[in-house]
Design an enzyme around this catalytic site. Structure first.
Site, PDB file in Angstrom:
ATOM      1  N   SER A 269       0.802  -1.226   0.000  1.00  0.00           N
ATOM      2  CA  SER A 269       0.000   0.000   0.000  1.00  0.00           C
ATOM      3  C   SER A 269       0.833   1.274   0.000  1.00  0.00           C
ATOM      4  O   SER A 269       0.413   2.289  -0.560  1.00  0.00           O
ATOM      5  CB  SER A 269      -0.919   0.006   1.223  1.00  0.00           C
ATOM      6  OG  SER A 269      -0.167   0.000   2.421  1.00  0.00           O
ATOM      7  N   HIS A 297      -4.711  -5.581   1.270  1.00  0.00           N
ATOM      8  CA  HIS A 297      -5.108  -4.455   0.417  1.00  0.00           C
ATOM      9  C   HIS A 297      -5.687  -4.901  -0.920  1.00  0.00           C
ATOM     10  O   HIS A 297      -5.880  -4.075  -1.811  1.00  0.00           O
ATOM     11  CB  HIS A 297      -3.910  -3.532   0.181  1.00  0.00           C
ATOM     12  CG  HIS A 297      -3.415  -2.889   1.436  1.00  0.00           C
ATOM     13  ND1 HIS A 297      -4.036  -1.815   2.013  1.00  0.00           N
ATOM     14  CD2 HIS A 297      -2.352  -3.195   2.239  1.00  0.00           C
ATOM     15  CE1 HIS A 297      -3.390  -1.467   3.110  1.00  0.00           C
ATOM     16  NE2 HIS A 297      -2.363  -2.288   3.268  1.00  0.00           N
ATOM     17  N   LYS A 328     -11.148  -3.456   5.452  1.00  0.00           N
ATOM     18  CA  LYS A 328     -10.847  -2.525   4.374  1.00  0.00           C
ATOM     19  C   LYS A 328     -11.915  -2.623   3.281  1.00  0.00           C
ATOM     20  O   LYS A 328     -12.977  -2.030   3.422  1.00  0.00           O
ATOM     21  CB  LYS A 328      -9.431  -2.776   3.848  1.00  0.00           C
ATOM     22  CG  LYS A 328      -8.344  -2.357   4.862  1.00  0.00           C
ATOM     23  CD  LYS A 328      -6.968  -2.544   4.341  1.00  0.00           C
ATOM     24  CE  LYS A 328      -5.900  -1.902   5.191  1.00  0.00           C
ATOM     25  NZ  LYS A 328      -6.002  -2.005   6.631  1.00  0.00           N
TER      26      LYS A 328
END
Length: 404
Positions: A269, A297, A328
């Site tokens: 990320s 991610h 997320k």
């Protein structure tokens, strides 16, 4: 014996066990008898006095320098001063963290209400657009996710009631773990309180259970992976970021019979880079190593059903361990690990980070399962996100969609 007449004591003390004990402490029976001829004396219960021996004078110990020797210093200053100095250092170099007070509007993603913008007037607010949220797809505000959370609260209450071992396992946990196993095409999955805990616990437990395990880690791995590696105290070898050639040079130096674990991420990320998954898997096959990929991610965002970059590149079946987050792209909370049934069962049975913590609440696991299920069935949600991201960037992001 204290209340006996002294004449009786003189007559019968030799028959008394306690009298026999006294005989050991006093030189003669005559001495004992003399003591009892005087009622005001109680030497029977005292050991004879001995001449005191002179004691050497002890030197006054020198206090360590870190302990203040003056009386006007505040208590505990020796502990607080290093903490205060450390905080001041962060403030001087500009890395001290200030938290923004942000309240999101459900149903109006990504708009939020920013408070604390005026120190003099705490009630003053400002509407802002949040560009840095980890809730990439706004699933934390999806109507079906919110309904699943509400239904679970009405059904089972707020908390889980304990650890997974003690009344803390319910159908919401089992259903979510089955959903995640299906997402990654693995035998089993295990929920953790966060993916940070999932990563650290998995690494340390594997090192504890597999004798001689060596770890090969990407140089830009996440802090949770680094902490797990450090805490495991296993032999570790750091290869240059996304550099398969350097990784092979390290693997080739290890004897074939030594167990090896390659740890890397799919999406980094901080740099926006994508790992060469197939090349790393080729090396794992060549040198008989296990693979551990962190898809934090990527899950929900990439792949036909949101399984991550490994699914997108048709490499998921080659990965031994997949870790991911529910906080997320899935928009809720928690972490997990997926793998074969024996590996997951070993983590379930031996990992302190799983065993000794309260399980996720039913509302969280119910909402997370709804989110995972929705993103499996609706690829248009992530495709819409990527289209908008490419438009904002002024270019098309092809590096993820193509292999390596």
């Amino acid at each position: 014996m204290r209340d006996f007449d002294h004449s009786k004591w003189k007559q019968f003390h030799k028959l008394c066990p306690f009298g026999a004990m006294l005989k050991k402490h006093y030189s003669t029976d005559a001495q004992t008898e003399r003591d009892y001829e005087h009622p005001n004396k109680s030497t029977i219960f005292h050991t004879p006095q001995t001449q005191p021996q002179p004691q050497p004078e002890l030197e006054k110990p020198k206090l360590p320098k870190i302990i203040p020797e003056v009386s006007n210093v505040k208590p505990k200053a020796v502990y607080m001063d290093p903490l205060i100095n450390s905080l001041e250092k962060l403030k001087r170099d500009g890395s001290y963290r200030e938290f923004k007070n942000m309240t999101r509007y459900a149903g109006n993603f990504p708009v939020a209400q920013h408070r604390d913008i005026c120190p003099e007037n705490q009630s003053e607010t400002k509407e802002v657009v949040v560009w840095c949220s980890n809730d990439y797809l706004g699933m934390g505000q999806h109507p079906e996710v919110i309904k699943a959370i509400q239904d679970a609260v009405k059904d089972s209450g707020a908390g889980s009631g304990g650890t997974r071992n003690i009344s803390g396992t319910n159908r919401y946990h089992k259903d979510l773990e089955a959903e995640l196993s299906d997402l990654h095409h693995k035998d089993a999955s295990l929920l953790f309180s966060s993916c940070y805990v999932a990563n650290t616990s998995t690494i340390t437990t594997l090192v504890k259970l597999i004798p001689g395990l060596e770890i090969y880690s990407d140089a830009k791995n996440h802090a949770s992976l680094i902490e797990g590696i450090k805490n495991s105290r296993a032999p570790k070898y750091i290869f240059k970021h996304n550099d398969a050639e350097h990784l092979e040079s390290l693997l080739s130096k290890s004897p074939p019979n030594v167990p090896k674990l390659i740890i890397f991420e799919s999406v980094y990320s901080m740099d926006g880079t994508i790992s060469p998954i197939s090349k790393i898997c080729d090396l794992a096959d060549k040198y008989n190593a296990m693979t551990f990929i962190d898809e934090v991610h990527a899950v929900g965002l990439y792949g036909p059903r949101g399984g991550g970059v490994a699914e997108l590149r048709n490499q998921m079946h080659r990965i031994d361990i997949i870790s991911g987050t529910l906080a997320k792209a899935f928009g809720v909370y928690g972490g997990y690990v997926s793998g074969n049934k024996d590996l997951i069962d070993a983590l379930r049975s031996y990992s302190p980070g799983f065993i000794f913590t309260t399980s996720l609440p039913p509302s969280v696991t119910s909402g997370a399962r709804a989110s995972v299920s929705i993103l499996k069935r609706h690829p248009e949600i992530r495709l819409n996100h990527q289209t908008k991201a490419a438009t904002c960037c002024g270019r098309r992001c092809q590096n993820v969609q193509t292999d390596e």
